[in-house]
Design a protein around this motif. Structure first.
Motif, mmCIF file in Angstrom:
data_model
loop_
_atom_site.group_PDB
_atom_site.id
_atom_site.type_symbol
_atom_site.label_atom_id
_atom_site.label_comp_id
_atom_site.label_asym_id
_atom_site.label_seq_id
_atom_site.Cartn_x
_atom_site.Cartn_y
_atom_site.Cartn_z
ATOM 1 N N THR A 70 18.483 31.479 19.371
ATOM 2 C CA THR A 70 17.479 30.834 20.213
ATOM 3 C C THR A 70 16.757 29.740 19.427
ATOM 4 O O THR A 70 16.831 29.686 18.191
ATOM 5 C CB THR A 70 16.434 31.844 20.711
ATOM 6 N N ARG A 147 17.027 33.418 15.431
ATOM 7 C CA ARG A 147 16.185 32.262 15.739
ATOM 8 C C ARG A 147 16.597 31.076 14.870
ATOM 9 O O ARG A 147 16.836 31.234 13.673
ATOM 10 C CB ARG A 147 14.707 32.579 15.507
ATOM 11 N N TYR A 214 8.626 32.547 22.584
ATOM 12 C CA TYR A 214 8.052 31.349 21.978
ATOM 13 C C TYR A 214 6.744 30.985 22.651
ATOM 14 O O TYR A 214 6.579 31.177 23.854
ATOM 15 C CB TYR A 214 9.026 30.168 22.085
#
Length: 227
Positions: A70, A147, A214
C-alpha cells in the motif's frame, strides 16, 4: 513457497516483479533500471498476467502466500502525475486528456474530480484509481500487507521468510536500501490546489484512507508530521 500478489501501479510493482523473477530463477541479478529497459519480449510476462480462469484464481488465493503493498493515496497520486504527465517523464500517452501541451498538477486534479463528479470514478486510470478498488482487501484475506513508506524493512522480513532454507550469501534482497518516499514533491504539488479540491480528493480516496490506515490530513515519515 508460492507467491501471489496484487501489483499496484506506483507502489513498488516493478521492484517486486523483478524479485518474483529472481526468486523463481527466471532472470539474473540485474538492477531495477536495467529491468525497466528490457524489451517486453525479454521478460517472462506470463507470471504477471491477470487470471482469466476464475477457478484457478481462487485456487491460488487459497493455496499461495498472498500480499500487496500500500501507499499513502496522495503520495501515489503525485508519483503517478510525475511519472506519466510531466515533460521530464517523456511519456505523453496521457497528454491528450486535456489537449494542452504539458499538464499541470492543478489540471490533473481537476480532471480526476470532473471524472468523479460525472460518475466515472471507477473508470479512472489504474495509476490513480483507488487502491482498494484494485486489490479488494475486504474481499481477499491477504497474508501479508506491506507499506511503501517502510518498504525496505517490510520486504526484507518477507524475503527472509521465503528464503529461510537458503544460504545467506545466496539470498535475494530488495535493492532499495531505505524507505521510499517523495513527501517534498507531494507538499509542493498539493500547495498548488485549493482546500476545496483537497477535500474532494479525500472523498475520492476515502476508502483507501480508511481501510489502509492512512491519515488524509498528514504524511508521517520517520515519526515526523510533514504534510
Amino acid at each position: 513457497k508460492k507467491l501471489y500478489s496484487c501489483f499496484l501501479k506506483k507502489v513498488a510493482s516493478t521492484a517486486w516483479k523483478l524479485l518474483f523473477l529472481r526468486l523463481g530463477s527466471h532472470i539474473g541479478d540485474i538492477s531495477i533500471d536495467d529491468f525497466r529497459n528490457l524489451d517486453y519480449n525479454d521478460i517472462p510476462n506470463t507470471h504477471f498476467e491477470q487470471n482469466v480462469d476464475e477457478t484457478l484464481a481462487w485456487f491460488r488465493l487459497r493455496n499461495y502466500m498472498t500480499f500487496f503493498i500500500t501507499r499513502h493515496p496522495f503520495e501515489r497520486l503525485v508519483s503517478a502525475f510525475n511519472d506519466k504527465l510531466t515533460i521530464k517523464s517523456l511519456k505523453y500517452k496521457y497528454m491528450r486528456i486535456l489537449r494542452t501541451g504539458e499538464i499541470s498538477f492543478v489540471q490533473f486534479v481537476r480532471y480526476i474530480i470532473k471524472e468523479y463528479k460525472e460518475g466515472r470514478g471507477d473508470q479512472l486510470d489504474v495509476h490513480w484509481l483507488p487502491q482498494v478498488k484494485l486489490c479488494h482487501p475486504c474481499q481477499l484475506n491477504y497474508d501479508y500487507i506491506m507499506r511503501f513508506e517502510t518498504l525496505a524493512n517490510d520486504s526484507s522480513r518477507l524475503l527472509e521468510y521465503l528464503q529461510w532454507d537458503r544460504k545467506e550469501d545466496s539470498k535475494i534482497k530488495l535493492s532499495v536500501q531505505k524507505s521510499a518516499t517523495q513527501t517534498e514533491d507531494t507538499k509542493v504539488a498539493f500547495g498548488q490546489i485549493s482546500q476545496d479540491e483537497i477535500k474532494i480528493l479525500k472523498e475520492i480516496y476515502k476508502e483507501d484512507f480508511t481501510l489502509l490506515g492512512y491519515n488524509p490530513d498528514l504524511i508521517v515519515v520517520d515519526g515526523k508530521k510533514t504534510f
